[in-house]
Design a protein around this motif. Structure first.
Motif, short mmCIF file in Angstrom:
data_model
loop_
_atom_site.label_atom_id
_atom_site.label_comp_id
_atom_site.label_asym_id
_atom_site.label_seq_id
_atom_site.Cartn_x
_atom_site.Cartn_y
_atom_site.Cartn_z
N THR A 153 36.22 -10.37 -7.32
CA THR A 153 36.28 -11.63 -8.07
C THR A 153 37.08 -11.45 -9.35
N GLU A 174 28.25 -8.58 -10.65
CA GLU A 174 28.88 -9.87 -10.92
C GLU A 174 29.05 -10.08 -12.42
N LYS A 175 28.06 -9.69 -13.20
CA LYS A 175 28.12 -9.90 -14.65
C LYS A 175 29.25 -9.11 -15.29
N GLU A 211 23.64 -8.53 -9.27
CA GLU A 211 23.76 -9.33 -10.50
C GLU A 211 24.52 -8.57 -11.58
N GLY A 259 35.22 -5.45 -9.26
CA GLY A 259 34.84 -6.40 -8.23
C GLY A 259 36.03 -7.25 -7.84
N GLY A 267 31.81 -7.61 -13.57
CA GLY A 267 33.04 -7.62 -12.78
C GLY A 267 33.36 -6.27 -12.16
#
Length: 293
Positions: free
Chosen positions: A119, A33-34, A30, A117, A36
């Motif tokens: 993403t 993702e938050k 988490e 990341g 990056g």
């Protein structure tokens, strides 16, 4: 390693800002993702926070022990935004000969290089693809279409159209508009840079970007302002990576900026047009000279 360190510091500062109102931190995926960032970078952040007495970290449990203090943060000058870090890594590949037209660009390679990341890298490449320099292919790969002479000429042509319109609009701003105060501050920075041009000539690209963005904002046109992204992107990195005669070239551009600023203050359309035309011609010449023929 330097880029990874910069990204680590930027993400660490953001995480510190967030823990002020938390009792427990979320899971590593988490957090990644938050912010990056990669799992490795997340673990490095948690380790530093634990060593600094900010959190208690035992496997999945990450308990906040105290709010961060000013001295816990890395200085702002040591950090860059995640987007800037990815941007720099990507443009380095394009402008330093590491990639030629037709070469593949891997999201995973860039993510690994900067510690981000995939993403975050993918979002950046999607945003940048609208400029026509790269094209999406299957399996998270992109193909570099090449920074060609035609691309440089087209970019310069559009830039000039937008800049002339924006400069004319700037001159029509009322005297109390905050843009004039910003122009004063930018002019002072030009003089400071010129006074130490021997040691600071590489600082020009960031100042150039700020000055032209200020002018473009006066247009009040969202498309002109949005297009400034690609203009600044390409011109900024050519200033940074093309070191040939960099000192003399940047000093000339600084002096052209000062003439341009004086013309804006005069509010004389003919004088503004002339100063703007001289500076943009120099910029076009610099850009074209840096493109492989």
């Amino acid at each position: 390693m330097a880029r990874q360190n910069t990204l680590f510091k930027e993400a660490y500062n953001r995480c510190l800002s967030d823990i002020e109102e938390q009792e427990n931190l979320p899971s590593e995926p988490e957090l990644g993702e938050k912010y990056g960032i990669s799992r490795t970078t997340v673990r490095a952040i948690l380790g530093r926070m634990r060593d600094s007495g900010l959190i208690e970290w035992d496997k999945r449990n990450k308990i906040v022990l105290r709010p961060p203090k000013d001295e816990d943060y890395f200085p702002a000058e040591e950090t860059n935004s995640l987007n800037e870090i990815i941007e720099r890594a990507f443009m380095k590949r394009i402008l330093t000969g590491e990639a030629s037209p037709g070469a593949q660009i891997s999201e995973a390679e860039i993510a690994r290089e900067v510690g981000a990341g995939t993403t975050s890298v993918r979002e950046f490449l999607i945003r940048f693809s609208r400029f026509g320099l790269i094209e999406k292919r299957p399996n998270s790969h992109w193909v570099l279409k090449g920074f060609t002479l035609n691309f440089a000429l087209e970019l310069s042509e559009v830039r000039e159209m937008f800049e002339f319109k924006s400069a004319a609009a700037f001159a029509r701003l009322p005297p109390e508009h905050p843009a004039w105060a910003e122009l004063d501050a930018i002019e002072d920075e030009h003089h400071d840079l010129l006074a130490d041009i021997e040691n600071r000539f590489l600082d020009f690209s960031a100042l150039d970007e700020r000055f032209h963005l200020l002018v473009h904002r006066a247009s009040g046109n969202r498309f002109v302002i949005d297009f400034h992204d690609v203009i600044a992107f390409i011109f900024h990195y050519h200033y940074q990576w093309n070191k040939t005669h960099a000192r003399a070239r940047n000093e000339r551009a600084l002096r052209e900026h000062l003439d341009y600023i004086a013309a804006l203050r005069s509010r004389d359309p003919a004088r503004i047009d002339a100063a703007c035309r001289i500076h943009l011609a120099s910029a076009r010449e610099t850009l074209i000279a840096s493109v492989p023929h």
